[in-house]
Scaffold this motif. Sequence first.
Motif, mmCIF file in Angstrom:
data_model
loop_
_atom_site.group_PDB
_atom_site.id
_atom_site.type_symbol
_atom_site.label_atom_id
_atom_site.label_comp_id
_atom_site.label_asym_id
_atom_site.label_seq_id
_atom_site.Cartn_x
_atom_site.Cartn_y
_atom_site.Cartn_z
ATOM 1 N N LYS A 12 0.886 -1.319 -0.317
ATOM 2 C CA LYS A 12 0.424 -0.216 -0.098
ATOM 3 C C LYS A 12 0.841 1.355 0.157
ATOM 4 C CE LYS A 12 -3.797 -1.950 2.173
ATOM 5 N NZ LYS A 12 -3.570 -3.323 2.972
ATOM 6 N N HIS A 43 -4.956 -0.894 -3.621
ATOM 7 C CA HIS A 43 -4.280 0.018 -2.743
ATOM 8 C C HIS A 43 -4.413 1.043 -2.845
ATOM 9 C CE1 HIS A 43 -2.546 -4.554 -1.580
ATOM 10 N NE2 HIS A 43 -1.565 -4.126 -2.395
ATOM 11 N N LYS A 46 -7.641 2.439 -0.226
ATOM 12 C CA LYS A 46 -7.194 1.932 0.916
ATOM 13 C C LYS A 46 -6.352 2.909 2.211
ATOM 14 C CE LYS A 46 -9.018 -2.683 0.897
ATOM 15 N NZ LYS A 46 -8.257 -4.358 1.076
ATOM 16 N N ALA A 47 -5.008 3.215 1.407
ATOM 17 C CA ALA A 47 -4.305 3.528 1.359
ATOM 18 C C ALA A 47 -4.832 5.677 1.790
ATOM 19 C CB ALA A 47 -2.547 4.243 0.623
#
Length: 75
Positions: A12, A43, A46-47
């Motif tokens: 991530k 990723h 979510k990051a």
Amino acid sequence: LAAARGLGDVYKRQVLEMSVLESKSYAEIADALRISLNTVKDHVKKAYAFLREEMRKDISSPVLFCAFYYREKCM
């Protein structure tokens, strides 16, 4: 991106750094890391969610303090 160090998952953080700092496209990142395009998108999503939450934590205390302090001054 200092807060990105707390992401936990190395991919991530690496995906976010490649996207933001190196201005790579999601396809270029997927090729470089040998992961799917959808994984790159996941990723990044979510990051950014993690970073938003961290920023919300960092900002909330000073903002609340100022709001209450100035509210008392105006009354």
